[in-house]
Design a protein around this motif. Structure first.
Motif, short mmCIF file in Angstrom:
data_model
loop_
_atom_site.label_atom_id
_atom_site.label_comp_id
_atom_site.label_asym_id
_atom_site.label_seq_id
_atom_site.Cartn_x
_atom_site.Cartn_y
_atom_site.Cartn_z
N ALA A 45 5.78 16.82 -11.73
CA ALA A 45 7.18 17.01 -12.13
C ALA A 45 7.89 18.01 -11.22
CB ALA A 45 7.24 17.50 -13.58
N ASN A 46 9.12 17.62 -10.83
CA ASN A 46 9.99 18.48 -10.01
C ASN A 46 9.47 18.72 -8.59
OD1 ASN A 46 12.32 19.01 -11.52
ND2 ASN A 46 11.25 20.54 -12.75
N LYS A 47 8.45 17.97 -8.19
CA LYS A 47 7.89 18.16 -6.85
C LYS A 47 8.29 17.01 -5.94
CE LYS A 47 3.88 20.92 -8.29
NZ LYS A 47 2.41 21.01 -8.31
N THR A 48 8.43 17.30 -4.65
CA THR A 48 8.82 16.30 -3.67
C THR A 48 7.62 15.94 -2.79
OG1 THR A 48 11.10 17.11 -3.61
CG2 THR A 48 10.37 15.77 -1.76
N TYR A 49 7.40 14.63 -2.62
CA TYR A 49 6.30 14.14 -1.79
C TYR A 49 6.84 13.14 -0.77
CZ TYR A 49 3.16 16.11 -5.31
OH TYR A 49 2.50 16.97 -6.15
N THR A 50 6.20 13.08 0.38
CA THR A 50 6.53 12.06 1.38
C THR A 50 5.68 10.83 1.09
OG1 THR A 50 7.07 13.71 3.07
CG2 THR A 50 6.55 11.48 3.82
N MET A 51 6.34 9.72 0.78
CA MET A 51 5.65 8.48 0.44
C MET A 51 5.59 7.58 1.68
SD MET A 51 5.09 8.98 -2.84
CE MET A 51 4.54 7.35 -3.33
N LYS A 52 4.38 7.20 2.07
CA LYS A 52 4.20 6.25 3.16
C LYS A 52 3.81 4.90 2.56
CE LYS A 52 3.09 9.57 6.78
NZ LYS A 52 2.18 9.93 7.90
N ILE A 53 4.57 3.86 2.95
CA ILE A 53 4.43 2.55 2.30
C ILE A 53 4.31 1.45 3.36
CG2 ILE A 53 5.54 0.89 0.74
CD1 ILE A 53 7.19 3.28 -0.34
N LYS A 54 3.45 0.47 3.09
CA LYS A 54 3.36 -0.73 3.92
C LYS A 54 3.53 -1.95 3.03
CE LYS A 54 0.72 -3.28 7.33
NZ LYS A 54 -0.47 -3.33 8.21
N ASP A 91 0.88 -1.17 0.00
CA ASP A 91 0.00 0.00 0.00
C ASP A 91 0.91 1.21 0.00
OD1 ASP A 91 -2.08 -1.76 0.34
OD2 ASP A 91 -2.35 -1.33 2.48
N PHE A 92 0.52 2.26 -0.72
CA PHE A 92 1.30 3.50 -0.63
C PHE A 92 0.40 4.71 -0.81
CE2 PHE A 92 1.58 2.36 -5.16
CZ PHE A 92 1.26 3.55 -5.79
N ILE A 93 0.83 5.79 -0.22
CA ILE A 93 0.10 7.05 -0.31
C ILE A 93 1.11 8.19 -0.21
CG2 ILE A 93 -0.31 7.14 2.17
CD1 ILE A 93 -3.08 8.36 1.53
N ALA A 94 0.85 9.29 -0.91
CA ALA A 94 1.79 10.42 -0.95
C ALA A 94 1.18 11.64 -0.27
CB ALA A 94 2.15 10.75 -2.39
N TYR A 95 2.06 12.40 0.42
CA TYR A 95 1.63 13.63 1.07
C TYR A 95 2.54 14.77 0.61
CZ TYR A 95 -0.98 10.54 4.17
OH TYR A 95 -1.85 9.61 4.68
N ASP A 96 1.94 15.95 0.38
CA ASP A 96 2.75 17.09 -0.04
C ASP A 96 3.44 17.71 1.18
OD1 ASP A 96 0.88 18.66 1.28
OD2 ASP A 96 -0.17 19.25 -0.55
N GLU A 97 4.14 18.82 0.96
CA GLU A 97 4.93 19.45 2.03
C GLU A 97 4.07 19.98 3.16
OE1 GLU A 97 5.16 23.65 -0.50
OE2 GLU A 97 7.00 22.58 0.05
N ASN A 98 2.76 20.14 2.90
CA ASN A 98 1.84 20.62 3.95
C ASN A 98 1.13 19.48 4.66
OD1 ASN A 98 2.35 23.40 3.32
ND2 ASN A 98 1.01 23.18 1.53
N GLY A 99 1.53 18.24 4.33
CA GLY A 99 0.91 17.09 4.95
C GLY A 99 -0.42 16.71 4.36
N LYS A 100 -0.76 17.31 3.20
CA LYS A 100 -2.02 17.02 2.54
C LYS A 100 -1.85 15.86 1.56
CE LYS A 100 -5.62 19.14 -0.32
NZ LYS A 100 -6.03 20.37 -1.08
#
Length: 433
Positions: A230-239, A169-178
């Motif tokens: 493109a060119n954006k960074t996201y925090t990926m949470k993975i299980k 499972d994975f989900i991405a969050y932007d720099e604001n945690g959204k």
């Protein structure tokens, strides 16, 4: 039907056609009759609807189809009488048929230029003798073994590794945690080590043990197919829910029997070598043929029809677009304007056009021709390869005047084979890559 021909240039003709009223009436009547035999209207039996009712009810379709059919008949007649083949799309200028009026229209198309051919009999060309090494055979065996392998669930708490299939499972969050819309999946089956995902994302998955969760920052590349990320960074949470590994079987005679009913592993290897060799012999021959034509083209000069070059440029850009999309990219990622991309493709397009025109000139000199059965056979092959309906594909080629280009391609292949048979082919050892 009467027509006059005007040479707009050395490679373009314009034909002005005048159709008498009698022929116009006959074409429209035929079209109406065909509609009448198949349409059903309330209050009338099928095929019994009055002609006047059919024509009034379906006038737009009838007149449009009658015009197209009549023009196509004329084009075939004119091309045959002029003894020339259009090299690109035939441009039509005119209106639709009208009752009681003669029909006038124009068609314009490009033709092959006159080429003074050099002597190609005995032309020396090198043929690179192909070879197959055992490492390549072993690679095929390994690939077959992998495809036949049994997937076994991993029970120990380890991390995914190359060759595994990880359920994540994975989900991405932007720099604001959204939560980022569009970057989320449950029970995604990821083939580790096969570059099905971004390298950084795959490396992150490899750090998470079975049954555990992990996270990390992933920056999407500038040429990512979806420009929104493109060119954006996201925090990926993975299980990592599950890991399956492949259980390979020994490469022996029993494996060969299961893989393809071969008598032994050695027989299987012989089959693989033979398949490789056949493919490479065909490729070596194709390379020798193109080298031959390139050498002969240096001896001649002739004008190129712009429409033909334009068609090749379009094909090159479509191929480029498809290749980039398979890599998760798009044309915009190249950082060039559409005009710059077309200009960049022009040189290759002109080279392809030169080869085609040269081969057509050889075909004309040698009296080569293409039978209708050959065109149909090629159309059936195209239909099978593309998953199309043969009849619909053929109708598309006819309606869009693409048959001439297809016939020229078949004719060019024949000319290439004939020239090669007359060349002096010198076999050489394969050059080091």
């Amino acid at each position: 039907m009467d027509y006059t021909v005007e040479d707009l240039s050395a490679v373009k003709k314009k034909v002005s056609v005048t159709v008498p009223v009698e022929e116009v009436e006959a074409a429209l009547s035929t079209a109406v009759s065909m509609y009448r035999s198949s349409v059903s209207l309330d209050g009338f039996r099928k095929g019994k609807v009055p002609v006047s009712v059919v024509e009034k009810r379906f006038k737009d379709s009838i007149y449009r189809e009658a015009t197209t059919d009549l023009v196509n008949v004329h084009i075939n007649q004119i091309i045959t009488e002029l003894k020339c083949n259009p090299l690109s799309r035939i441009d039509f200028k005119g209106k639709e048929l009208e009752r009681g009026k003669e029909f006038k229209y124009e068609i314009a198309f490009e033709v092959a230029p006159e080429i003074e051919l050099p002597n190609y009999e005995g032309f020396e060309v090198e043929y690179n003798k192909p070879e197959v090494n055992e490492a390549e055979v072993d690679e095929v065996l390994a690939r077959i073994n992998k495809n036949m392998s049994e997937l076994v669930a991993v029970s120990e708490e380890r991390k995914p590794q190359d060759g595994d299939i990880a359920s994540i499972d994975f989900i991405a969050y932007d720099e604001n945690g959204k939560e980022a819309e569009g970057i989320k999946a449950d029970n995604f089956q990821m083939h580790i080590g096969e570059r099905q995902a971004l390298e950084d994302f795959e490396n992150l998955v490899k750090t998470i043990p079975l049954g555990k969760e992990g996270e990390g920052d992933i920056t999407f590349p500038a040429d990512f197919i979806n420009p929104e990320f493109a060119n954006k960074t996201y925090t990926m949470k993975i299980k990592v829910h599950a890991i399956q590994e492949r259980k390979l079987t020994p490469l022996d005679d029993e494996f060969a029997k299961k893989a393809g009913n071969f008598e032994s592993l050695e027989k299987m290897k012989e089959s693989i070598r033979g398949s490789y060799m056949q493919t490479r012999e065909n490729l070596a021959k194709s390379q020798a043929q193109h080298s031959m034509v390139e050498g002969l083209l240096k001896m001649v000069d002739f004008p190129l029809p712009e429409g033909l070059v334009d068609n090749y440029m379009n094909n090159i850009l479509v191929d480029m677009k498809n290749k980039l999309e398979r890599q998760g990219k798009n044309l915009e990622s190249l950082g060039k304007t559409p005009e710059e991309l077309r200009n960049g493709a022009r040189s290759d397009a002109e080279s392809l056009a030169k080869v085609q025109l040269f081969l057509l000139a050889v075909a004309k000199k040698e009296g080569l021709s293409v039978e209708e059965e050959e065109v149909d056979r090629e159309l059936r092959s195209i239909a099978v390869q593309g998953g199309h309906d043969y009849k619909q594909l053929k109708d598309h080629y006819i309606q869009n005047n693409l048959i001439f280009a297809l016939r020229d391609r078949i004719l060019g292949d024949k000319a290439m084979e004939l020239m090669y048979s007359k060349a002096k082919v010198v076999e050489v050892e394969k050059k080091a890559e």
